[in-house]
Design an enzyme around this catalytic site. Structure first.
Site, PDB file in Angstrom:
ATOM      1  N   LYS A 268       5.064   1.054   7.815  1.00  0.00           N
ATOM      2  CA  LYS A 268       5.788  -0.125   7.320  1.00  0.00           C
ATOM      3  C   LYS A 268       6.985   0.323   6.489  1.00  0.00           C
ATOM      4  O   LYS A 268       6.830   1.092   5.547  1.00  0.00           O
ATOM      5  CB  LYS A 268       4.841  -0.992   6.491  1.00  0.00           C
ATOM      6  CG  LYS A 268       5.512  -2.147   5.743  1.00  0.00           C
ATOM      7  CD  LYS A 268       4.488  -3.013   5.007  1.00  0.00           C
ATOM      8  CE  LYS A 268       5.167  -4.059   4.116  1.00  0.00           C
ATOM      9  NZ  LYS A 268       4.188  -4.903   3.387  1.00  0.00           N
ATOM     10  N   LYS A 280       7.799 -14.374  -3.875  1.00  0.00           N
ATOM     11  CA  LYS A 280       6.842 -13.841  -4.850  1.00  0.00           C
ATOM     12  C   LYS A 280       7.234 -14.289  -6.263  1.00  0.00           C
ATOM     13  O   LYS A 280       8.409 -14.554  -6.521  1.00  0.00           O
ATOM     14  CB  LYS A 280       6.863 -12.302  -4.813  1.00  0.00           C
ATOM     15  CG  LYS A 280       6.275 -11.689  -3.568  1.00  0.00           C
ATOM     16  CD  LYS A 280       6.329 -10.170  -3.652  1.00  0.00           C
ATOM     17  CE  LYS A 280       5.719  -9.518  -2.423  1.00  0.00           C
ATOM     18  NZ  LYS A 280       4.283  -9.816  -2.243  1.00  0.00           N
ATOM     19  N   ASP A 291       7.734  -0.755  -0.974  1.00  0.00           N
ATOM     20  CA  ASP A 291       7.048  -1.356   0.168  1.00  0.00           C
ATOM     21  C   ASP A 291       7.368  -0.642   1.488  1.00  0.00           C
ATOM     22  O   ASP A 291       6.927  -1.060   2.551  1.00  0.00           O
ATOM     23  CB  ASP A 291       7.396  -2.851   0.243  1.00  0.00           C
ATOM     24  CG  ASP A 291       6.280  -3.703   0.828  1.00  0.00           C
ATOM     25  OD1 ASP A 291       5.139  -3.210   0.893  1.00  0.00           O
ATOM     26  OD2 ASP A 291       6.562  -4.842   1.237  1.00  0.00           O
ATOM     27  N   ARG A 354       2.894  -6.969   8.490  1.00  0.00           N
ATOM     28  CA  ARG A 354       2.179  -7.006   9.774  1.00  0.00           C
ATOM     29  C   ARG A 354       3.101  -7.448  10.902  1.00  0.00           C
ATOM     30  O   ARG A 354       2.941  -7.041  12.043  1.00  0.00           O
ATOM     31  CB  ARG A 354       0.944  -7.907   9.654  1.00  0.00           C
ATOM     32  CG  ARG A 354       1.245  -9.350   9.356  1.00  0.00           C
ATOM     33  CD  ARG A 354       0.049 -10.117   8.824  1.00  0.00           C
ATOM     34  NE  ARG A 354      -0.273  -9.725   7.447  1.00  0.00           N
ATOM     35  CZ  ARG A 354      -1.286 -10.225   6.747  1.00  0.00           C
ATOM     36  NH1 ARG A 354      -2.072 -11.135   7.278  1.00  0.00           N
ATOM     37  NH2 ARG A 354      -1.506  -9.808   5.520  1.00  0.00           N
TER      38      ARG A 354
HETATM   39  N1  BES Z   1       3.921  -5.728   0.225  1.00  0.00           N
HETATM   40  C1  BES Z   1       2.959  -6.741   0.037  1.00  0.00           C
HETATM   41  C2  BES Z   1       1.575  -6.205  -0.317  1.00  0.00           C
HETATM   42  C3  BES Z   1       1.419  -5.626  -1.697  1.00  0.00           C
HETATM   43  C4  BES Z   1       1.119  -6.449  -2.765  1.00  0.00           C
HETATM   44  C5  BES Z   1       1.496  -4.280  -1.882  1.00  0.00           C
HETATM   45  C6  BES Z   1       0.936  -5.902  -4.008  1.00  0.00           C
HETATM   46  C7  BES Z   1       1.310  -3.731  -3.141  1.00  0.00           C
HETATM   47  C8  BES Z   1       1.025  -4.543  -4.204  1.00  0.00           C
HETATM   48  C9  BES Z   1       2.800  -7.568   1.300  1.00  0.00           C
HETATM   49  O1  BES Z   1       3.922  -7.717   2.090  1.00  0.00           O
HETATM   50  C10 BES Z   1       2.385  -8.936   0.881  1.00  0.00           C
HETATM   51  O2  BES Z   1       3.172  -9.608   0.284  1.00  0.00           O
HETATM   52  N2  BES Z   1       1.170  -9.293   1.207  1.00  0.00           N
HETATM   53  C11 BES Z   1       0.659 -10.566   0.884  1.00  0.00           C
HETATM   54  C12 BES Z   1      -0.060 -11.043   2.124  1.00  0.00           C
HETATM   55  C13 BES Z   1      -0.468 -12.471   2.080  1.00  0.00           C
HETATM   56  C14 BES Z   1       0.730 -13.377   2.067  1.00  0.00           C
HETATM   57  C15 BES Z   1      -1.329 -12.721   3.284  1.00  0.00           C
HETATM   58  C16 BES Z   1      -0.304 -10.426  -0.275  1.00  0.00           C
HETATM   59  O3  BES Z   1      -0.990  -9.417  -0.350  1.00  0.00           O
HETATM   60  O4  BES Z   1      -0.325 -11.288  -1.131  1.00  0.00           O
HETATM   61 ZN    ZN Z   2       5.317  -6.270   1.896  1.00  0.00          ZN
HETATM   62 MN    MN Z   3       5.071  -9.418   1.510  1.00  0.00          MN
END
Ligand code: BES
Ligand code: ZN
Ligand code: MN
Length: 502
Positions: A268, A280, A291, A354
């Site tokens: 990724k 966010k 990321d 994803r």
């Molecule tokens: N890059 C984030 C995941 C992440 C969150 C990595 C905190 C490290 C620390 C990912 O793209 C993301 O935002 N994931 C979401 C998924 C959800 C919307 C299904 C998450 O984890 O909240």
């Molecule tokens: Zn992400």
């Molecule tokens: Mn994200």
């Protein structure tokens, strides 16, 4: 330029700034016992008075005497002997390296306790690599953008003592590999730490081209036009919210014949994740510059795999983009189509990793991958479940999982497997497209894996969710060095090696 060498003879006879010996909880290691004799029992006395305990990560600096050639003796605590593994060994030496740098002790003599080979780690070479790589990784510099450079000097010499002279070439090979793996780790750390305004997708591509110039690797950086003709609608979709153009970085290591199996490593490469329209919260959003940690690990691993001339075929694929909420950004409910034609309903634009991996895996299959391992800072759920201590592993194939876990013992990374019971598959169900990218908050890490698996085409596949392990920002977690870890680059390199042997 750092060197790692073998020192022949007893550890005490080798010159340097600091001779590192080890202790376990309440007991001295073998080299420490020998040194203790030359120090008139000083270490034993310190152990009795509890000035020295041998607890994990404890670093005790003692003046040398009794004909010890190094200027200082440093006792590194390794904690409970039975709990020691490759991960903890790497971390202990990194923690010690950091302390010694700040004390300006940069020419290190590391006394190896060979009894740890085969208990804590698979073999002597793995022990030496853990010690040397661990120590050198302390050279990672976070403050590269400060006007006044950090004043702590770099560790510039590492001599390993106490290994059998008969071990011969294998020791020199292990030490050379340790330096390479430390450099590979620090490259991942540098990339993960780089601010997103300097490390754009385009810049990451340029860095890779520069890194691979003059190596046996072939690099292709697919630009927007190439992505359009490939039909990479998933990556292009996520990129819509940003003014920075996306790229797909494709690196090829041809270490075996064209009909030999090909291991695809897909990482990724989100250079910044705002969440997009599903934006966010502001607090802590700056951490989302990391990321692209999975992509960075893949790209750095490919470089090391080529340097080591690993006799197998490895393909590195990194879909890279920002995830931004611009005026043309994807909106929840939008549908995009991946390279393999699968349509994706994007119900949450923050589940972008994803979506870009969908194109990464589809491209891997198009390029004739036979096995796929993807690496991603994919879900906050993996971080919540396992903290910074273990990455989450999910898979469709036992044999490939076993290979990754064996590689992790060599590389010093940690993985905990999460189940992929068929009941989780409902998270994919969409009313309007083939799949949807979000199916509820529960089992978040597994849902992410279920989505990515949909693009693996039934090939043996392992998914590594490194959202927790790519960066340790938990100040209280003292056993793990803080900041970017570089994980799991060393495991990926070892995976290629084991894949070549299988
Ligand atoms: N890059 C984030 C995941 C992440 C969150 C990595 C905190 C490290 C620390 C990912 O793209 C993301 O935002 N994931 C979401 C998924 C959800 C919307 C299904 C998450 O984890 O909240
Ligand atoms: Zn992400
Ligand atoms: Mn994200």
């Amino acid at each position: 330029m750092t060197v790692a060498m073998r020192g022949d003879g007893a550890p005490a006879t080798i010159g340097g700034d600091a001779l590192l010996v080890t202790a376990f909880t309440g007991e001295l290691g073998p080299a420490a016992i020998e040194v203790d004799g030359r120090l008139d029992g000083e270490l034993t006395a310190m152990l009795s008075s509890r000035e020295l305990t041998g607890s994990f990560g404890e670093v005790t600096v003692v003046n040398s005497a009794g004909g010890i050639a190094a200027r200082r003796v440093v006792v590194l605590g390794l904690g409970d002997r039975n709990l020691l593994d490759s991960f903890r060994l790497h971390n202990a030496y990194t923690l010690a390296g950091g302390v010694l740098r700040r004390r300006r002790l940069t020419r290190l003599v590391l006394a190896a306790d060979v009894s740890l080979a085969e208990t804590a780690v698979p073999d002597t070479a793995a022990l030496l690599r853990a010690m040397v790589t661990g120590a050198l990784v302390a050279n990672h510099e976070a403050g590269v953008n400060k006007s006044e450079p950090d004043t702590a000097p770099l560790i510039d010499e590492v001599v390993v003592a106490g290994v059998d002279g008969d071990a011969g070439d294998s020791v020199d090979i292990a030490l050379a590999e340790a330096v390479l793996l430390a450099e590979s780790t620090m490259r991942v750390q540098r990339w993960a730490n780089a601010p997103a305004n300097t490390l754009t997708p385009t810049q990451l591509g340029a860095d890779v081209v520069e890194l691979c110039a003059g190596t046996t690797l072939t690099v292709e950086v697919m630009d927007r036009a190439a992505l359009e003709s490939a039909g990479a609608g998933a990556l292009l979709g996520i990129a819509r919210g940003s003014d920075e153009p996306p790229v797909m970085i494709v690196v090829r290591h041809q270490g075996a014949g064209t009909d030999a199996p090909t291991l695809a490593l897909v990482g990724k490469g989100i250079t910044f994740d705002t969440g997009g329209i599903s934006i966010k919260p502001a607090l802590g959003m700056e951490s989302m510059k990391f990321d692209m940690g999975g992509g960075a690990a893949v790209l750095s691993a490919l470089h090391a795999i080529a340097a080591l001339q690993v006799p197998c075929n490895v393909l590195g694929i990194v879909p890279a983009t920002e995830n931004m909420p611009g005026g043309r950004a994807l909106k929840p409910g939008d549908v995009v189509s991946a390279i393999d034609g699968t349509t994706i309903e994007v119900v949450n634009t923050d589940a972008e990793g994803r979506v870009v991996l969908a194109d990464g895996l589809a491209l891997a299959r198009q390029l004739r991958a036979t096995h796929i391992v993807d690496v991603a800072t994919l879900t906050g759920a993996a971080l919540i479940a396992l903290g910074h201590v273990n990455a989450a592993l999910m898979s469709s194939d036992r044999a490939l999982t076993q290979l990754v876990l064996r590689a992790a013992q060599q590389g010093g990374d940690r993985f905990a497997e999460l189940p992929m019971s068929p009941e989780y598959d409902v998270c994919l169900r969409s009313e309007v497209a083939d799949v949807r990218n979000w199916g509820g908050r529960e089992a978040g890490a597994i849902n992410g894996a279920v989505f990515v698996r949909a693009f693996s085409g039934g090939l043996p596949w392992v998914h590594l969710d490194i959202a927790g392990t790519a960066w340790n920002d938990q100040a209280s977690l003292k056993d793990i060095p803080k900041g970017p870890s570089g994980a799991p680059v060393r495991t990926l390199v070892w995976l290629a090696r084991l894949f070549a042997r299988d």
